[in-house]
Design an enzyme around this catalytic site. Sequence first.
Site, short mmCIF file in Angstrom:
data_model
loop_
_atom_site.label_atom_id
_atom_site.label_comp_id
_atom_site.label_asym_id
_atom_site.label_seq_id
_atom_site.Cartn_x
_atom_site.Cartn_y
_atom_site.Cartn_z
N GLU A 22 25.37 41.55 34.24
CA GLU A 22 25.66 40.46 33.24
C GLU A 22 24.94 39.34 33.59
O GLU A 22 24.08 39.36 34.85
CB GLU A 22 27.32 40.09 33.18
N LYS A 154 38.62 36.32 38.10
CA LYS A 154 38.20 35.07 38.50
C LYS A 154 39.10 34.27 39.40
O LYS A 154 40.46 34.29 38.85
CB LYS A 154 37.68 34.02 37.25
N1 PSU Z 1 33.54 35.00 37.47
C1 PSU Z 1 32.77 34.12 38.30
N2 PSU Z 1 31.77 33.28 37.51
C2 PSU Z 1 31.53 33.50 36.43
C3 PSU Z 1 32.19 34.45 35.54
C4 PSU Z 1 33.12 35.27 36.40
O1 PSU Z 1 33.19 33.72 39.36
O2 PSU Z 1 30.56 32.84 35.82
C5 PSU Z 1 31.95 34.75 34.07
C6 PSU Z 1 31.62 36.13 33.78
O3 PSU Z 1 30.55 36.43 33.00
C7 PSU Z 1 33.08 36.59 32.93
C8 PSU Z 1 33.08 35.19 32.20
O4 PSU Z 1 32.83 37.67 31.99
O5 PSU Z 1 32.82 34.30 33.26
C9 PSU Z 1 34.38 35.02 31.65
O6 PSU Z 1 34.58 33.94 30.89
P1 PSU Z 1 35.86 33.76 29.98
O7 PSU Z 1 36.79 33.56 30.85
O8 PSU Z 1 35.51 32.31 29.15
O9 PSU Z 1 35.96 34.78 29.04
#
Ligand code: PSU
Length: 293
Positions: A22, A154
């Site tokens: 990604e 996360k």
């Molecule tokens: N985990 C991290 N850093 C990030 C992400 C995840 O440590 O930047 C990113 C990934 O791309 C994940 C996204 O798909 O955050 C999820 O964002 P949201 O919770 O807004 O869907």
Amino acid sequence: MIRVAEEVQEARRAGRGVVALETTLVAHGFPPGDGIEVALASEQAVRGGGAVPATIGVLDGEVVVGLSAEELGRFDASARKVGPRDLAAASVQGAVGATTVGGTLAVCRAAGLLFLATGGLGGVHRGWPSPPDVSADLGALAATQILVVSSGVKSLLDVPATGELLETLGVPVLGWRTDALPLFYAARGGPPVSARVESAAEAARIAEAHWKLGRGGLLLARPPEESLDDVEPLIERGLAEAAASGVHGQAVTPFVLAWLHRESGGRTLRANRELVIGNARLAGEVAAAAAAA
Ligand code: PSU
Ligand code: MN
């Protein structure tokens, strides 16, 4: 609308494993400059595992599967964060679109890619339903025949709630040589996984069987090699700091990650880098094992 790089097309014709990567973490998950370096190291790690990397993002009106190093250089903090709902608008509008795991999964589904590596999956935010924030990563994972390698979800999320929702969605959570879902920076303390696996070939066989049964995505959760067991209080302080500064929505993750990097004296940054690259390596090994089967 989807442009697949020559090397990725060639790999697929030859029956080799391909691992999608990604771009949200490249653009928004690391300090300026570091993200690109982590992205290139992740691609190398996929190759080291025996597969071919395909880094995915939106660029110049196209959804690109297999960005070149030069193209990757354009994914800085000004890039749009692109989830599954945003792919069409970002490409029609000619934006630089950094795809989240969910956005990347949507592309994988359209292009038929079976493996993806990342750092942490999105999930259920702490305090749900306020904010009523559940990542589109989870729905996209349930709907796509793919195996995602991550170090859990996360760090700033509600990990047990996310584990429950993955069960509700029917997504297997495979523990890489562990019985517990890793907590991103920390290897221990998470909820139980649905099955433990000991080898890349075993993970590949389970994924294959899952897909033969007509099911969708699987998570392969790999604990960080060096576990930061004292980081949870810092995460809580970082989240409080974000709330006190009026930071909310999509801005919370980059704010808290940057805060943690600062407050931990760079330890979380180093850990984050290592786990992203390690996950890419493992995904490469699983993709290669699946291709060899
Ligand atoms: N985990 C991290 N850093 C990030 C992400 C995840 O440590 O930047 C990113 C990934 O791309 C994940 C996204 O798909 O955050 C999820 O964002 P949201 O919770 O807004 O869907
Ligand atoms: Mn969200």
